[in-house]
Design a protein around this motif. Structure first.
Motif, mmCIF file in Angstrom:
data_model
loop_
_atom_site.group_PDB
_atom_site.id
_atom_site.type_symbol
_atom_site.label_atom_id
_atom_site.label_comp_id
_atom_site.label_asym_id
_atom_site.label_seq_id
_atom_site.Cartn_x
_atom_site.Cartn_y
_atom_site.Cartn_z
ATOM 1 N N THR A 1 0.844 -1.193 0.000
ATOM 2 C CA THR A 1 0.000 0.000 0.000
ATOM 3 C C THR A 1 0.878 1.241 0.000
ATOM 4 N N ALA A 2 0.418 2.278 -0.689
ATOM 5 C CA ALA A 2 1.156 3.541 -0.759
ATOM 6 C C ALA A 2 0.175 4.645 -1.109
ATOM 7 N N ARG A 3 0.567 5.885 -0.808
ATOM 8 C CA ARG A 3 -0.274 7.035 -1.158
ATOM 9 C C ARG A 3 0.128 7.552 -2.526
ATOM 10 N N GLY A 4 -0.874 7.930 -3.297
ATOM 11 C CA GLY A 4 -0.580 8.416 -4.627
ATOM 12 C C GLY A 4 -1.725 9.205 -5.218
ATOM 13 N N LEU A 5 -1.596 9.493 -6.516
ATOM 14 C CA LEU A 5 -2.571 10.306 -7.241
ATOM 15 C C LEU A 5 -2.929 9.624 -8.555
ATOM 16 N N PRO A 6 -4.049 10.012 -9.161
ATOM 17 C CA PRO A 6 -4.346 9.517 -10.498
ATOM 18 C C PRO A 6 -3.196 9.833 -11.455
ATOM 19 N N SER A 7 -2.857 8.892 -12.323
ATOM 20 C CA SER A 7 -1.693 9.051 -13.201
ATOM 21 C C SER A 7 -1.812 10.272 -14.093
ATOM 22 N N GLU A 8 -3.042 10.657 -14.463
ATOM 23 C CA GLU A 8 -3.210 11.799 -15.357
ATOM 24 C C GLU A 8 -2.894 13.134 -14.673
ATOM 25 N N SER A 9 -2.768 13.124 -13.339
ATOM 26 C CA SER A 9 -2.443 14.374 -12.649
ATOM 27 C C SER A 9 -0.944 14.653 -12.653
ATOM 28 N N ILE A 10 -0.151 13.693 -13.094
ATOM 29 C CA ILE A 10 1.309 13.845 -13.119
ATOM 30 C C ILE A 10 1.746 14.077 -14.560
ATOM 31 N N VAL A 11 2.452 15.178 -14.771
ATOM 32 C CA VAL A 11 2.851 15.565 -16.125
ATOM 33 C C VAL A 11 4.367 15.646 -16.184
ATOM 34 N N GLY A 12 4.949 15.053 -17.224
ATOM 35 C CA GLY A 12 6.390 15.105 -17.412
ATOM 36 C C GLY A 12 6.809 16.309 -18.224
ATOM 37 N N ALA A 13 7.902 16.952 -17.780
ATOM 38 C CA ALA A 13 8.454 18.093 -18.498
ATOM 39 C C ALA A 13 9.949 18.183 -18.197
ATOM 40 N N ASP A 14 10.748 18.281 -19.256
ATOM 41 C CA ASP A 14 12.197 18.439 -19.092
ATOM 42 C C ASP A 14 12.783 17.288 -18.255
ATOM 43 N N ASN A 15 12.324 16.048 -18.562
ATOM 44 C CA ASN A 15 12.804 14.831 -17.879
ATOM 45 C C ASN A 15 12.477 14.812 -16.384
ATOM 46 N N LYS A 16 11.475 15.567 -15.976
ATOM 47 C CA LYS A 16 11.040 15.567 -14.584
ATOM 48 C C LYS A 16 9.517 15.439 -14.554
ATOM 49 N N ASP A 17 9.001 15.060 -13.392
ATOM 50 C CA ASP A 17 7.560 14.909 -13.225
ATOM 51 C C ASP A 17 7.043 15.976 -12.256
ATOM 52 N N TYR A 18 5.865 16.512 -12.583
ATOM 53 C CA TYR A 18 5.294 17.603 -11.789
ATOM 54 C C TYR A 18 3.821 17.326 -11.490
ATOM 55 N N VAL A 19 3.363 17.902 -10.383
ATOM 56 C CA VAL A 19 1.939 17.973 -10.069
ATOM 57 C C VAL A 19 1.611 19.430 -9.759
ATOM 58 N N LEU A 20 0.343 19.778 -9.847
ATOM 59 C CA LEU A 20 -0.101 21.133 -9.516
ATOM 60 C C LEU A 20 -0.816 21.086 -8.171
ATOM 61 N N VAL A 21 -0.241 21.754 -7.182
ATOM 62 C CA VAL A 21 -0.787 21.791 -5.830
ATOM 63 C C VAL A 21 -1.568 23.096 -5.642
ATOM 64 N N LEU A 22 -2.797 22.985 -5.117
ATOM 65 C CA LEU A 22 -3.608 24.180 -4.873
ATOM 66 C C LEU A 22 -2.992 24.967 -3.715
ATOM 67 N N ASP A 23 -2.562 26.189 -4.022
ATOM 68 C CA ASP A 23 -1.934 27.038 -3.004
ATOM 69 C C ASP A 23 -2.955 27.964 -2.344
ATOM 70 N N GLU A 24 -3.946 28.403 -3.149
ATOM 71 C CA GLU A 24 -4.913 29.359 -2.606
ATOM 72 C C GLU A 24 -6.136 29.402 -3.505
ATOM 73 N N GLU A 25 -7.278 29.621 -2.908
ATOM 74 C CA GLU A 25 -8.522 29.828 -3.647
ATOM 75 C C GLU A 25 -9.072 31.167 -3.202
ATOM 76 N N LEU A 26 -9.091 32.148 -4.122
ATOM 77 C CA LEU A 26 -9.423 33.525 -3.773
ATOM 78 C C LEU A 26 -10.379 34.116 -4.793
ATOM 79 N N ASN A 27 -11.503 34.609 -4.308
ATOM 80 C CA ASN A 27 -12.498 35.281 -5.166
ATOM 81 C C ASN A 27 -12.911 34.399 -6.347
ATOM 82 N N GLY A 28 -13.024 33.111 -6.116
ATOM 83 C CA GLY A 28 -13.464 32.196 -7.169
ATOM 84 C C GLY A 28 -12.355 31.741 -8.091
ATOM 85 N N ASP A 29 -11.152 32.259 -7.892
ATOM 86 C CA ASP A 29 -10.025 31.855 -8.723
ATOM 87 C C ASP A 29 -9.149 30.852 -7.961
ATOM 88 N N TYR A 30 -8.458 29.987 -8.734
ATOM 89 C CA TYR A 30 -7.595 28.971 -8.144
ATOM 90 C C TYR A 30 -6.141 29.321 -8.460
#
Length: 379
Positions: free
Chosen positions: A308-337
């Protein structure tokens, strides 16, 4: 998070996004915006229009997969090679590859003058046997009454037993070439013999043609019964200790179908063969549902012990420049993310889910863009 890293590819994508502000209004409404502090701004309209979804790290099972290749096969008792006990010339051969046959069905006939010689010898011995048996009985009676010598009695006994042994041997030979001893005793001598199907199935090989000569034990036909088929897989030595009876197998027939089929490990070989591999025998879970053919090449994944391990749906991980990234929600303000691109280390993937090697760097309440991340990175 101090560990955040941004690739050159991502930065160039962000600059492209900013440059798109001079385009038409429709494109601007559907594109995210890179703001000065390095975050990505997504409006509520953009979020809804592209079908973006937020999610958190989830606990999932990730099985250890052992990859193996092999073929569809049948048990030895479901495969039969038809050959002749005695050689001869093929007289009739009405079957073609693919023809279905039933056990006991006539397959072909073979002609050979030697069959006549065999039957002649049998008839001669059969004719002598009654006389020799009678003489043996007479000599035994005389010997018991001390009328004849022991030598005469033993000779009569030897002649009878030798004739009986030869008679039984010739009778077996006739039976092996499918010639009826009873018919021969009735005076019906034939130059041909008939071969019958030893099992029910389909003809998969025809190695001769009408008129050709076949030597004894030469393969003439092959019949395979596909009623029970199985997987015969080759597993490398380094992985064999992970394989146990009852484990699930997911396999494909890459040359014939893109579908995935199910089987389970039934037997594990006990010796190492060619290429340092061990044979693994698998039983299909649905033999009747598919029209598999013997000899089909298969690619398989044997599901071994799971962790067992913690993870995310594979489509949430995007490769760029030989590295993998996810987008983390930092703030939700006035309806914007507002999202931060965060580098991650991929550990393993299974069934559309990916475990993160650095999952401890995220909190249980952190939210990620689990759908739509590729749209942002791809802009």
């Amino acid at each position: 998070m101090k560990h955040l890293r941004y690739s050159t590819f991502v930065l160039m994508a962000f600059l492209t996004v900013l440059g798109c502000g001079n385009g038409n209004t429709e494109n601007a409404e559907t594109q995210s915006e890179k703001i000065p502090d390095g975050r990505i701004k997504v409006t509520q309209a953009q979020f809804d229009q592209t079908g973006m979804v937020l999610g958190t790290l989830e606990e999932r099972e990730f099985p250890f997969i052992v990859k193996a290749t092999g073929m569809i096969d049948v048990p030895p008792e479901n495969r039969s090679v038809v050959s002749a006990t005695m050689g001869g010339y093929i007289k009739t051969l009405p079957l073609l590859i693919g023809d279905a046959v039933e056990k006991g069905q006539v397959l072909l006939s073979i002609e050979n003058p030697e069959f006549v010689t065999l039957q002649q010898e049998y008839m001669e011995v059969s004719g002598q046997l009654d006389y020799l048996k009678s003489e043996y009985g007479r000599q035994k009676t005389l010997y018991d009454e001390n009328i004849t010598s022991q030598k005469s009695y033993l000779k009569a006994e030897s002649d009878y037993k030798m004739a009986r042994a030869k008679h039984d041997g010739l009778r077996k030979q006739l039976t092996l070439v499918n010639i009826s001893p009873g018919e021969v005793e009735a005076g019906n001598v034939t130059t041909t013999t008939t071969l019958y199907a030893p099992i029910s199935g389909s003809v998969t090989q025809v190695n001769v043609s009408r008129g050709s000569y076949v030597a004894p034990a030469t393969p003439i036909l092959e019949i395979i019964d596909n009623e029970h088929i199985h997987l015969e897989l080759s597993v490398f030595e380094k992985d064999i200790m992970k394989i146990k009876k009852g484990q699930d197998i997911a396999f494909k027939i890459p040359e014939a179908s893109s579908d995935t089929f199910e089987a389970e490990v039934y037997l594990v070989g006990t010796s190492i063969g060619e290429g340092r591999t061990i044979k693994v025998h698998g039983h299909l879970k649905d033999e009747e549902g598919e029209n598999f053919l013997t000899g089909m090449f298969v690619e398989s994944n044997i599901v071994s012990a799971a962790t067992t391990a913690r993870g995310l749906p594979s489509e949430s991980i995007v490769g760029a420049d030989n590295k993998d990234y996810v987008l983390v929600l930092d703030e939700e303000l006035n309806g914007d993310y507002y999202f931060k691109p965060v580098g991650v280390k991929v550990k393993k993937s299974h069934a559309g889910f990916t475990a993160l090697d650095n999952e401890n760097e995220f909190g249980a309440s952190d939210q990620f863009l689990v759908r739509g991340a590729f749209d942002i990175f791809g802009e």
